[in-house]
Design a protein around this motif. Structure first.
Motif, PDB file in Angstrom:
ATOM      1  N   GLY B 295       0.798  -1.218   0.000  1.00  0.00           N
ATOM      2  CA  GLY B 295       0.000   0.000   0.000  1.00  0.00           C
ATOM      3  C   GLY B 295       0.827   1.263   0.000  1.00  0.00           C
ATOM      4  N   ALA B 296       0.130   2.348  -0.145  1.00  0.00           N
ATOM      5  CA  ALA B 296       0.763   3.661  -0.093  1.00  0.00           C
ATOM      6  C   ALA B 296      -0.210   4.622   0.566  1.00  0.00           C
ATOM      7  N   ALA B 297       0.317   5.546   1.319  1.00  0.00           N
ATOM      8  CA  ALA B 297      -0.550   6.496   2.006  1.00  0.00           C
ATOM      9  C   ALA B 297      -0.144   7.911   1.643  1.00  0.00           C
ATOM     10  N   GLN B 298      -1.132   8.773   1.549  1.00  0.00           N
ATOM     11  CA  GLN B 298      -0.911  10.147   1.144  1.00  0.00           C
ATOM     12  C   GLN B 298      -1.338  11.081   2.264  1.00  0.00           C
ATOM     13  N   ASP B 299      -0.518  12.046   2.527  1.00  0.00           N
ATOM     14  CA  ASP B 299      -0.842  13.006   3.580  1.00  0.00           C
ATOM     15  C   ASP B 299      -1.841  14.025   3.045  1.00  0.00           C
ATOM     16  N   ILE B 300      -3.060  13.968   3.517  1.00  0.00           N
ATOM     17  CA  ILE B 300      -4.086  14.889   3.032  1.00  0.00           C
ATOM     18  C   ILE B 300      -4.526  15.837   4.134  1.00  0.00           C
ATOM     19  N   THR B 301      -3.663  15.999   5.134  1.00  0.00           N
ATOM     20  CA  THR B 301      -4.017  16.849   6.269  1.00  0.00           C
ATOM     21  C   THR B 301      -4.424  18.242   5.812  1.00  0.00           C
ATOM     22  N   GLU B 302      -3.571  18.818   4.975  1.00  0.00           N
ATOM     23  CA  GLU B 302      -3.872  20.173   4.517  1.00  0.00           C
ATOM     24  C   GLU B 302      -5.196  20.230   3.792  1.00  0.00           C
ATOM     25  N   ARG B 303      -5.410  19.235   2.925  1.00  0.00           N
ATOM     26  CA  ARG B 303      -6.642  19.223   2.136  1.00  0.00           C
ATOM     27  C   ARG B 303      -7.853  19.111   3.046  1.00  0.00           C
ATOM     28  N   LYS B 304      -7.767  18.239   4.048  1.00  0.00           N
ATOM     29  CA  LYS B 304      -8.890  18.059   4.975  1.00  0.00           C
ATOM     30  C   LYS B 304      -9.159  19.346   5.730  1.00  0.00           C
ATOM     31  N   GLN B 305      -8.089  19.973   6.153  1.00  0.00           N
ATOM     32  CA  GLN B 305      -8.264  21.217   6.901  1.00  0.00           C
ATOM     33  C   GLN B 305      -8.918  22.267   6.023  1.00  0.00           C
ATOM     34  N   ALA B 306      -8.465  22.327   4.780  1.00  0.00           N
ATOM     35  CA  ALA B 306      -9.042  23.293   3.852  1.00  0.00           C
ATOM     36  C   ALA B 306     -10.512  22.987   3.633  1.00  0.00           C
ATOM     37  N   GLU B 308     -12.560  21.444   5.705  1.00  0.00           N
ATOM     38  CA  GLU B 308     -13.336  21.800   6.896  1.00  0.00           C
ATOM     39  C   GLU B 308     -13.547  23.297   6.964  1.00  0.00           C
ATOM     40  N   GLU B 309     -12.480  24.017   6.668  1.00  0.00           N
ATOM     41  CA  GLU B 309     -12.587  25.468   6.731  1.00  0.00           C
ATOM     42  C   GLU B 309     -13.562  25.969   5.684  1.00  0.00           C
ATOM     43  N   SER B 310     -13.461  25.353   4.516  1.00  0.00           N
ATOM     44  CA  SER B 310     -14.366  25.744   3.448  1.00  0.00           C
ATOM     45  C   SER B 310     -15.807  25.492   3.850  1.00  0.00           C
ATOM     46  N   GLN B 311     -16.031  24.330   4.468  1.00  0.00           N
ATOM     47  CA  GLN B 311     -17.400  24.022   4.906  1.00  0.00           C
ATOM     48  C   GLN B 311     -17.890  25.034   5.921  1.00  0.00           C
ATOM     49  N   ARG B 312     -17.002  25.347   6.869  1.00  0.00           N
ATOM     50  CA  ARG B 312     -17.396  26.334   7.878  1.00  0.00           C
ATOM     51  C   ARG B 312     -17.716  27.645   7.212  1.00  0.00           C
ATOM     52  N   HIS B 313     -16.865  28.011   6.284  1.00  0.00           N
ATOM     53  CA  HIS B 313     -17.041  29.285   5.612  1.00  0.00           C
ATOM     54  C   HIS B 313     -18.325  29.289   4.801  1.00  0.00           C
ATOM     55  N   GLN B 314     -18.597  28.170   4.143  1.00  0.00           N
ATOM     56  CA  GLN B 314     -19.831  28.039   3.359  1.00  0.00           C
ATOM     57  C   GLN B 314     -21.031  28.230   4.254  1.00  0.00           C
ATOM     58  N   ALA B 315     -21.003  27.537   5.395  1.00  0.00           N
ATOM     59  CA  ALA B 315     -22.126  27.628   6.319  1.00  0.00           C
ATOM     60  C   ALA B 315     -22.292  29.067   6.767  1.00  0.00           C
ATOM     61  N   ALA B 316     -21.166  29.691   7.088  1.00  0.00           N
ATOM     62  CA  ALA B 316     -21.234  31.070   7.550  1.00  0.00           C
ATOM     63  C   ALA B 316     -21.750  31.972   6.451  1.00  0.00           C
ATOM     64  N   LEU B 317     -21.314  31.735   5.254  1.00  0.00           N
ATOM     65  CA  LEU B 317     -21.742  32.575   4.142  1.00  0.00           C
ATOM     66  C   LEU B 317     -23.215  32.377   3.845  1.00  0.00           C
ATOM     67  N   ALA B 318     -23.652  31.132   3.940  1.00  0.00           N
ATOM     68  CA  ALA B 318     -25.075  30.867   3.706  1.00  0.00           C
ATOM     69  C   ALA B 318     -25.885  31.611   4.761  1.00  0.00           C
ATOM     70  N   HIS B 319     -25.367  31.563   5.915  1.00  0.00           N
ATOM     71  CA  HIS B 319     -25.926  32.259   7.053  1.00  0.00           C
ATOM     72  C   HIS B 319     -26.022  33.748   6.770  1.00  0.00           C
ATOM     73  N   VAL B 320     -24.917  34.310   6.317  1.00  0.00           N
ATOM     74  CA  VAL B 320     -24.880  35.734   5.994  1.00  0.00           C
ATOM     75  C   VAL B 320     -25.831  36.041   4.847  1.00  0.00           C
ATOM     76  N   ALA B 321     -25.853  35.167   3.866  1.00  0.00           N
ATOM     77  CA  ALA B 321     -26.736  35.383   2.722  1.00  0.00           C
ATOM     78  C   ALA B 321     -28.187  35.443   3.184  1.00  0.00           C
ATOM     79  N   ARG B 322     -28.488  34.539   4.083  1.00  0.00           N
ATOM     80  CA  ARG B 322     -29.856  34.548   4.618  1.00  0.00           C
ATOM     81  C   ARG B 322     -30.158  35.871   5.271  1.00  0.00           C
ATOM     82  N   LEU B 323     -29.225  36.294   6.102  1.00  0.00           N
ATOM     83  CA  LEU B 323     -29.451  37.516   6.845  1.00  0.00           C
ATOM     84  C   LEU B 323     -29.503  38.742   5.945  1.00  0.00           C
ATOM     85  N   SER B 324     -28.687  38.733   4.898  1.00  0.00           N
ATOM     86  CA  SER B 324     -28.614  39.925   4.069  1.00  0.00           C
ATOM     87  C   SER B 324     -29.902  40.151   3.302  1.00  0.00           C
ATOM     88  N   THR B 325     -30.709  39.138   3.178  1.00  0.00           N
ATOM     89  CA  THR B 325     -31.974  39.349   2.486  1.00  0.00           C
ATOM     90  C   THR B 325     -33.072  39.570   3.506  1.00  0.00           C
TER      91      THR B 325
END
Lengths: 210, 553
Positions: B295-306, B308-325
């Motif tokens: 087998g072979a393993a790939q370090d995807i730590t950075e990708r996972k972190q990105a 997660e952050e993207s998801q958080r940001h998406q949620a926050a943005l959706a949140h903001v979008a809701r509020l802005s209207t």
């Protein structure tokens, strides 16, 4: 018209059950007979055009809006008077509704008297419609009793022409005209020419604006 | 004995020796006189000449002996020459037919004989039969030529073999080179796409032994590869939450399935690494089990972190979008509260009517009151949901770069502008100080002001107007000022403060909460929100956020 007990029917169409039941209760409390529906479709399925009464209608509903129903009834030739109620209240909607013959356009939450007054006005209007329809039917029935010659004479008389002129136009003796005239008045049950004119209008012989 | 006796004895001995020599010399010896008649010969010659005894040859010529006439002529010619020229003819090779019919090759030498007076008196000849010699010579030549040809063959064979060998060597070299290149490629690919590779040996009872693990494993996780050995030994370093994943992976591998899984490993220093592991089992048909795992393993730590952050940001943005209207929200809200209110008021009034009627319909009254309670509760639900929604607005203060905060919603602002058929321009100063605030909330305020500006411009006839978002620093008050300028109808009247009051709205559909909420947010940040009329058409809404003073951190 009225229900079995002789009370006029108030039709209610609103998708909110709380509001629907509240209005029904309100209507019952003043001795009227409510029939409530959750949608315009349910209403149309149950409504009998000849029945009369009035309609309390919410403007904005999920499937078909109240304004659309107003249009549809007009197309169908149904003249049931409508009182619009709304939780939204946009100016354009109200103008449209009124121009198309609604009795009133009331915003929620409303005072009960405001709604009841509007219902009263609507039922009055409905009663007038009924009366007018009856009068029309009566006038047409009487008209049907005239002979063709009598019909001709009637047409001449309601335009305000003298017997002599009528005789000349129809090519008959003045005396004959008088004779026909008498029978026309009798069959039409009119006491005066003015009355005759009204009856003629009701029967559709003359245009309404004379 | 006298000297003459001695001399006679000597001469007799010499004659005897000579006779002995002549008799036994392996060559044929003969001598002839001037008339070409044989005077004598030895036994060997006699045999070859076809006479019984040497004595029998005396007086004969060559023409009377065994050889053919041409040969006899030849001999005579030679003899004559030798005697006339008084010179020897040595080592002449000639073919001679012998008495027994055999064609022999002879090596003949003839020398002139001299009398006492020195005159030529005869010829002496020696015939050596070199047939055998010749034969052997020929044989030797044959052998040699054979040998040479064999040697040539061998040489050719060797050359060919050599060539083949060289060819094979070249081939081998090519293969080695290809292998080297291939290995290099694999190594490169492996290094670039995966971080470590491994091979495990699996026993029948599930015990796994490490065959090899590339060094990157230790470099990444800090663990020693030997820790991976044993039955499930390496699961010790797997994050506890991901043990089920690893368990499933093991089951799959032992069942002979390739498994691609993602899980976390806890490094020696406690750091978490996200890995994407691709493991392939080697299945042994006879033993019906997995015997090796590669087998072979790939370090995807950075990708996972990105992610997660993207998801958080998406949620926050959706949140903001809701509020802005806020417009859409409040219209919905108004309707949702209106229905129960209408029900409550209507039922209450009907209840009053019922109470004042002559015959009290108790049942109807009871039901009316019941409906009032229900409607009231329903309205309460709506309020509760609104409160929960607004409560999500708890500010989370962090150090901010205002430029980044604006950047993050720039796309959204541009999209909103596009939808309104307007252009938006950003003018952000480059040297903004760091501020402290909740980025989501500040974005909410900005979006609210942008939306208000765009809607103000909707009603205005100015077709070319653009919305401007500007950010600059104000050092005298140590703050950052953010402004949104529109080219709409402008502010109403002289008193611009009323627009910030709750439920103030000029919009047909809207609760009018946007500006009052925005102001609350800004004031919670320690800033101010206000509006100014533009010199030209429209208005500008501005809010400040205090900058961090050095020493405040």
């Amino acid at each position: 018209m009225t229900d079995d007990q002789g009370k006029p029917t108030v039709f209610i169409v609103d998708d909110d059950p709380g509001v629907r039941q509240m209005i029904a209760r309100m209507v019952r409390s003043v001795g009227l007979s409510p029939r409530a529906f959750a949608s315009t479709r349910e209403f149309l399925d149950a409504y009998d055009p000849g029945a009369g009464g009035c309609l309390v209608l919410d403007v904005r509903m999920p499937d078909e809006s109240g304004l659309e129903l107003q249009e549809r009834l007009a197309e169908m030739g149904v003249a049931v008077p409508i009182v619009f109620i709304t939780g939204h209240g946009t100016v354009p909607s109200s103008v449209r509704a009124m121009k198309r013959g609604a009795v009133d356009f009331i915003e929620k939450p409303f005072d009960d008297q405001v709604l009841l007054d509007a219902i009263h006005a609507a039922l009055t209007r409905d009663a007038e419609h009924q009366r007018a329809a009856t009068a029309r039917a009566e006038a047409q029935a009487r008209l049907a009793m005239l002979t063709p010659r009598e019909r001709e004479v009637l047409t001449q008389v309601v335009t305000g022409r003298a017997n002599k002129q009528i005789a000349a136009t129809l090519g008959i003796a003045e005396q004959t005209v008088k004779l026909h005239r008498g029978r026309v008045m009798s069959k039409m049950q009119a006491d005066s020419v003015a009355e005759l004119v009204v009856l003629a209008q009701l029967a559709g012989v003359l245009p309404a604006s004379a | 004995m006298g000297s003459s006796d001695r001399r006679q004895t000597q001469q007799a001995e010499e004659r005897h020796l000579l006779t002995h020599i002549i008799a036994h010399i392996p060559s044929g010896v003969f001598w002839k006189d001037r008339d070409f008649r044989y005077l004598g010969c030895n036994e060997a010659f006699a045999r070859s000449a076809g006479v019984a005894r040497p004595d029998d040859i005396v007086g004969k010529t060559d023409y009377e002996l065994a050889w053919e006439k041409e040969q006899a002529d030849y001999f005579r010619t030679c003899d004559r020459r030798v005697m006339e020229e008084d010179r020897p003819l040595l080592n002449i090779e000639e073919v001679e037919r012998q008495a027994d019919g055999r064609q022999a090759i002879l090596l003949t030498s003839k020398v002139p004989l001299h009398a006492a007076d020195g005159q030529v008196c005869g010829v002496l000849g020696i015939d050596t039969d070199i047939s055998e010699l010749k034969r052997v010579e020929a044989e030797l030549r044959q052998i040699r030529s054979e040998l040479e040809s064999r040697v040539r063959e061998r040489t050719a064979d060797l050359a060919r073999a050599n060539e083949t060998l060289q060819g094979e060597v070249a081939e081998r070299k090519r293969a080695e080179e290809a292998l080297r290149v291939s290995q290099e490629q694999y190594r490169l690919v492996s290094e670039l796409t995966s971080d470590y590779a491994y091979a495990f040996h699996a026993d029948a009872d599930g015990f796994c032994r490490v065959e090899w693990v590339t060094g990157a494993f230790t470099r990444i996780t800090g663990h020693d590869a030997s820790q991976l050995a044993g039955r499930g030994g390496w699961t010790q370093i797997v994050h506890p939450d991901d043990l089920p994943v690893v368990e499933r992976r093991g089951q799959g591998l032992f069942a002979g399935r390739t498994m691609v899984t993602e899980f976390r490993i806890v490094g020696r220093d406690g750091r978490i690494w996200w890995l994407r592991d691709h493991a392939r089992p080697i299945w042994h048909e006879a033993e019906h089990r997995t015997v090796r795992i590669l087998g072979a393993a790939q370090d995807i730590t950075e990708r996972k972190q990105a992610e997660e952050e993207s998801q958080r940001h998406q949620a926050a943005l959706a949140h903001v979008a809701r509020l802005s209207t806020m417009g859409e929200l409040s219209a919905q809200l108004a309707h949702e509260l209106n229905q129960p209110l209408c029900t409550i008021v209507g039922n209450a009034q009907t209840a009053q009517r019922l109470l004042s009627s002559a015959s009290l319909d108790r049942e109807e009254l009871r039901e009316a009151l019941g409906d009032i309670v229900s409607a009231g509760k329903h309205a309460g639900e709506v309020i509760r949901r609104l409160r929960a929604f607004l409560r999500e607005q708890q500010p989370q203060f962090v150090m901010l770069n205002v430029e980044r905060v604006v950047e993050e919603v720039a796309d959204f602002i541009e999209a909103d502008a596009r939808q309104h058929g307007r252009r938006v321009r950003f003018a952000v100063a480059p040297d903004l100080p760091v501020v402290r605030g909740d980025p989501i909330q500040l974005q909410q305020v900005l979006l609210n002001l942008v939306r208000n500006g765009l809607e103000a411009m909707r009603e205005a006839s100015e077709a070319a107007g653009e919305l401007i978002v500007h950010v600059r620093r104000r050092d005298e008050s140590n703050e950052v000022v953010i402004g949104v300028s529109d080219t709409g109808a402008g502010l109403p009247g002289e008193n611009t403060e009323t627009i910030f009051e709750p439920f103030f709205t000029t919009k047909a559909a809207g609760l009018g909460l946007g500006l009052s909420i925005s102001r609350s947010i800004v004031e919670a940040h320690g800033g101010r929100l206000w509006a100014e009329s533009n010199e030209g058409p429209g208005a500008t809404f501005l809010f400040t956020v205090p900058a961090i003073r050095k020493g405040d951190e």
